[in-house]
Design an enzyme around this catalytic site. Structure first.
Site, PDB file in Angstrom:
ATOM      1  N   SER A 119      -3.643  -0.211 -17.774  1.00  0.00           N
ATOM      2  CA  SER A 119      -2.971  -0.675 -16.560  1.00  0.00           C
ATOM      3  C   SER A 119      -1.544  -0.175 -16.502  1.00  0.00           C
ATOM      4  CB  SER A 119      -2.931  -2.206 -16.546  1.00  0.00           C
ATOM      5  OG  SER A 119      -4.215  -2.730 -16.672  1.00  0.00           O
ATOM      6  N   HIS A 140      -8.503   4.118 -13.637  1.00  0.00           N
ATOM      7  CA  HIS A 140      -8.108   2.710 -13.625  1.00  0.00           C
ATOM      8  C   HIS A 140      -8.981   1.952 -12.644  1.00  0.00           C
ATOM      9  CE1 HIS A 140      -4.884  -0.560 -12.908  1.00  0.00           C
ATOM     10  NE2 HIS A 140      -5.580  -0.839 -13.991  1.00  0.00           N
ATOM     11  N   GLU A 152      -8.177   4.065  -9.387  1.00  0.00           N
ATOM     12  CA  GLU A 152      -7.026   4.971  -9.375  1.00  0.00           C
ATOM     13  C   GLU A 152      -7.346   6.088 -10.372  1.00  0.00           C
ATOM     14  OE1 GLU A 152      -3.157   2.191  -8.400  1.00  0.00           O
ATOM     15  OE2 GLU A 152      -3.982   2.016 -10.410  1.00  0.00           O
ATOM     16  N   ASN A 190      -0.507  -1.796  -9.792  1.00  0.00           N
ATOM     17  CA  ASN A 190       0.272  -2.700 -10.643  1.00  0.00           C
ATOM     18  C   ASN A 190       1.774  -2.608 -10.402  1.00  0.00           C
ATOM     19  OD1 ASN A 190      -1.696  -4.198 -11.899  1.00  0.00           O
ATOM     20  ND2 ASN A 190      -2.118  -2.593 -13.375  1.00  0.00           N
TER      21      ASN A 190
END
Ligand SMILES: NC(=O)c1ccc[n+]([C@@H]2O[C@H](COP(=O)([O-])OP(=O)(O)OC[C@H]3O[C@@H](n4cnc5c(N)ncnc54)[C@H](O)[C@@H]3O)[C@@H](O)[C@H]2O)c1
Length: 294
Positions: A119, A140, A152, A190
């Site tokens: 992350s 991700h 991602e 994130n």
């Protein structure tokens, strides 16, 4: 070389979901955990998820059996030797990832593509633990993996553009929507989400409102599907704490700093849903009760 066989390392929240969707998409999958007990636990959670799909009529029992047949658990790294793609989903701590990538680099064929589901850690730094930075990228996925549509796909300055394209094609085969991004800590989601989650903990810590009222405010006032404290319990407070520390270290900005309450909860072993306690008590998982944390 097309991706045919997939290895997943870590069979916790994310690894089990990734192994499940890869097997559902038709790939033979080998998933590695650190102990036989954790392999069984991870595979049992996949079994439970597939069972739920069958109950809902979304999956035929015969298809479930085929999917299960494509999944194999192991504790041995050598079993990942013949995989075309390895997706790593182990604990968000660099020393653990460094050791793993160093070992995998020796075990796997030179052509194997390495992808981390991290992350917040640097993909470039992880790639530097291997002799294949050109075949290293980030994939991700989001929690819960079977339900969340986004991936991602993260390239570094060293990622071979062909490998990047293969990863995008793989994401499409999983039935996901891929977004392209570069190796900047937190990527897209994130970078925006983590400060929001940490602010919710700070609001609780400062006595702005109760656990339930903070969650209800964002659900009912902003139309979010769940409140930030519920989401934190889903993500895992330990994982969020590691992510916050990594992001703070990178950007040195207060908005990424872990609030003391989050640290204390992690130290107490209250990691959210997966440990039965976080901002809510999950003794009865169907009716979580807000915790008294002040
Ligand atoms: N939790 C989320 O919402 C979320 C979302 C996207 C990405 N991620 C990332 O995914 C990764 C895993 O997070 P998680 O939430 O699944 O954590 P988790 O704690 O649920 O699972 C991690 C698993 O990795 C296993 N493990 C540790 N070292 C290992 C090794 N060397 N080989 C094999 N298995 C090993 C642990 O036993 C554990 O079962 C982290 O990098 C995290 O940042 C998490």
């Amino acid at each position: 070389m097309p991706i045919e066989k997939v290895g997943v390392v870590g069979c916790g929240l994310m690894g089990s979901g990734i192994a499940q969707v890869a097997a559902q998409a038709g790939f033979p999958v080998i998933v590695r955990e650190v102990s036989a007990q954790l392999v069984d636990k991870g595979l049992a959670s996949i079994e439970k998820n597939l069972g739920r799909l069958v109950e809902k009529g979304a999956l035929a029992p015969a298809d479930r059996d085929e999917i299960r047949g494509r999944l194999r658990g192991t504790t041995g790294l050598d079993d990942l030797q013949s995989c075309d793609l390895i997706i790593e989903a182990i604990v968000e701590q660099l020393p653990a990832k460094r050791e793993l990538w160093g070992s995998l680099d020796k075990v796997c064929a030179k052509s194997t593509i390495f992808a981390s589901n991290t992350s917040s850690l640097s993909i470039t730094e992880m790639a530097s633990f291997t002799q294949r930075p050109d075949r290293f990228l980030g994939l991700h996925l989001f929690n819960p993996v079977p339900a969340m549509k986004l991936v991602e796909v993260i390239r570094t300055i060293a990622t071979d553009p062909k490998v990047f394209e293969e990863a995008l094609a793989f994401a499409a085969k999983l039935g996901k929507t891929a977004v392209r991004t570069t190796d900047r800590t937190g990527f897209i989601v994130n970078r925006l989400l983590v400060p929001y989650l940490l602010d919710a903990v700070r609001a609780l810590e400062e006595g702005v409102a109760s656990v339930e009222d903070i969650d209800n405010s964002m659900k009912l006032g902003c139309g979010y599907p769940m409140g930030p404290l519920t989401l934190l319990d889903f993500v895992g407070l330990d994982t969020t704490y590691y992510i916050a520390n990594i992001m703070f270290d990178e950007f040195k900005e207060k908005r990424f700093a872990s609030p003391p309450l989050l640290k204390r909860m992690v130290l107490a072993g209250w990691h959210g849903r997966k440990t039965g306690r976080g901002f809510y008590d999950y003794s009865d998982p169907k009716t979580p009760k807000p915790m008294q944390l002040s």
